[in-house]
Scaffold this active site. Structure first.
Site, mmCIF file in Angstrom:
data_model
loop_
_atom_site.group_PDB
_atom_site.id
_atom_site.type_symbol
_atom_site.label_atom_id
_atom_site.label_comp_id
_atom_site.label_asym_id
_atom_site.label_seq_id
_atom_site.Cartn_x
_atom_site.Cartn_y
_atom_site.Cartn_z
ATOM 1 N N GLU A 92 0.827 -1.202 0.000
ATOM 2 C CA GLU A 92 0.000 0.000 0.000
ATOM 3 C C GLU A 92 0.864 1.256 0.000
ATOM 4 O O GLU A 92 1.999 1.249 0.469
ATOM 5 C CB GLU A 92 -0.893 0.043 1.241
ATOM 6 N N CYS A 105 3.117 8.713 1.547
ATOM 7 C CA CYS A 105 3.421 7.775 2.622
ATOM 8 C C CYS A 105 3.696 6.427 1.961
ATOM 9 O O CYS A 105 2.795 5.844 1.351
ATOM 10 C CB CYS A 105 2.251 7.685 3.596
ATOM 11 N N CYS A 112 4.707 -6.774 7.540
ATOM 12 C CA CYS A 112 5.600 -6.248 8.574
ATOM 13 C C CYS A 112 5.848 -7.314 9.631
ATOM 14 O O CYS A 112 4.895 -7.944 10.111
ATOM 15 C CB CYS A 112 5.004 -5.008 9.224
ATOM 16 N N CYS A 116 2.850 -4.804 15.601
ATOM 17 C CA CYS A 116 2.220 -3.960 16.622
ATOM 18 C C CYS A 116 0.737 -4.314 16.703
ATOM 19 O O CYS A 116 0.090 -4.544 15.673
ATOM 20 C CB CYS A 116 2.394 -2.489 16.268
ATOM 21 N N CYS A 119 -1.949 -2.455 14.515
ATOM 22 C CA CYS A 119 -1.639 -2.225 13.099
ATOM 23 C C CYS A 119 -2.149 -3.367 12.234
ATOM 24 O O CYS A 119 -1.787 -4.531 12.437
ATOM 25 C CB CYS A 119 -0.131 -2.060 12.929
ATOM 26 N N CYS A 336 -2.944 2.257 7.749
ATOM 27 C CA CYS A 336 -1.996 1.411 7.043
ATOM 28 C C CYS A 336 -2.342 -0.068 7.181
ATOM 29 O O CYS A 336 -2.562 -0.568 8.283
ATOM 30 C CB CYS A 336 -0.595 1.666 7.581
#
Length: 354
Positions: A92, A105, A112, A116, A119, A336
């Site tokens: 993205e 961004c 990832c 987290c 997220c 995100c």
């Protein structure tokens, strides 16, 4: 085998072109087509001879990701992109529109590994790092599809930039080159959850680039629950690295703090955060959490308005400059990872949690 032209820095391309018998100024011509005119097909670069176009086409590609989905906010024009890379992986990017600038961004990894809890990117897993060319290509693709000139870049999309350090640094240098995009180093921000040794290395390698730390809690006890990587790199280690970074660069550092109702939004949290940042040239972005499905025991709800204001007032009382971030793209999947996760769910490539 063809190589992605966007993976090369300017001087590296000069060398590669030289091997093919092409003069330095041919790189300038190609850069003008790619970065200024958004032409990615060598056969359309008409100020090159047919022989040179053939030679470049045989040796290089300019790999631009395929647009799978694009959402545009009716409120503020914030634009969310879902791209497909050459190997079928998806990432993205987001465009943010301000009165005086357009900010991109961009992502640095497919998924990832940090995970987290708040997220959506981490919830859909981690595949691989992006190459420098794949990072740069996001900027070019967004300019192509939205007909804009991007003047600011934040490495704040999918992935942890400092876990893909070499390619991120290379992409910054490519985007900064005045013969290409020519984006000022001071208009580029790298956001990280905090890899201490890489923060210090960044101070030496890219001293003018801005640094943002995704902190989210002032104590290890609470941050451990939000950012699993904190168990490896403690709050104290990160702050020590930030102080060393500032000693070298003299740059102010931004701290991102996602506020979660009745978890890290208490007055005591604000007091501890102010104490933690004592002596640091800091700016704190207070971010009410974006709605996302919880993956742990923490209830991920937005703080009440009075709690946000109380937190801000306490920081300001201690002379910590801060603001409550004004949301953009609230009518689209602007957080995100949300757009990619929905795409993967529909394709049955990630597990749907109930």
């Amino acid at each position: 085998m063809k190589r992605n032209l966007l993976n090369y820095q300017y001087e590296e391309l000069v060398e590669q072109f030289g091997i093919l018998g092409l003069e330095r100024y041919r790189v300038d011509q190609v850069y003008d087509w790619v970065f200024k005119k958004k032409v990615f097909d060598f056969s359309a670069m008409t100020n090159l001879s047919k022989e040179h176009r053939r030679l470049l086409s045989e040796n290089f590609d300019v790999l631009i990701p395929k647009l799978l989905d694009m959402q545009v906010s009716a409120i503020d024009k914030t634009t969310k992109f879902l791209w497909e890379l050459s190997d079928g992986k998806t990432i993205e990017s987001v465009l943010l529109f301000h009165p005086d600038r357009v900010t991109a961004c961009i992502s640095t990894q497919v998924g990832c590994p940090v995970k987290c809890v708040f997220c959506a990117t981490g919830q859909s897993g981690y595949d691989r790092n992006l190459s420098a060319g794949e990072i740069v290509a996001q900027v070019l693709a967004m300019e192509l599809h939205r007909k804009v000139n991007i003047g600011n870049i934040v490495f704040m999309g999918m992935g942890e930039p400092l876990l893909n350090y070499e390619e991120v640094v290379k992409s910054v240098r490519i985007l900064h080159n005045p013969k290409g995009k020519g984006i000022s180093m001071r208009r580029i921000t790298i956001s990280t959850v905090g890899i201490p040794e890489k923060i210090v290395q960044l101070a030496h390698d890219l001293p003018e680039v801005k640094l943002a730390i995704s902190l989210h809690a002032p104590t290890n006890y609470k941050r451990d629950q939000l950012v699993p990587l904190n168990k490896k790199y403690s709050v104290e280690e990160i702050i020590h690295a930030v102080k060393e970074y500032q000693r070298i660069t003299k740059n102010r550092v931004t701290f991102e703090y996602v506020l979660i109702r009745e978890f890290n939004d208490f007055a005591d949290d604000a007091e501890k955060l102010a104490e933690l940042l004592r002596g640091i040239g800091a700016y704190v972005n207070l971010i009410p959490i974006n709605p996302v499905q919880s993956t742990g025991s923490i209830i991920l709800e937005r703080p009440q308005h009075w709690a946000l204001e109380r937190f801000k007032e306490i920081l300001e009382k201690h002379n910590v400059e801060c603001e409550i971030r004004r949301e953009k793209g609230t009518d689209i999947d602007a957080a995100c990872g949300q757009l990619r996760r929905r795409h993967l769910l529909n394709a049955g490539k990630v597990e749907r949690k109930v």
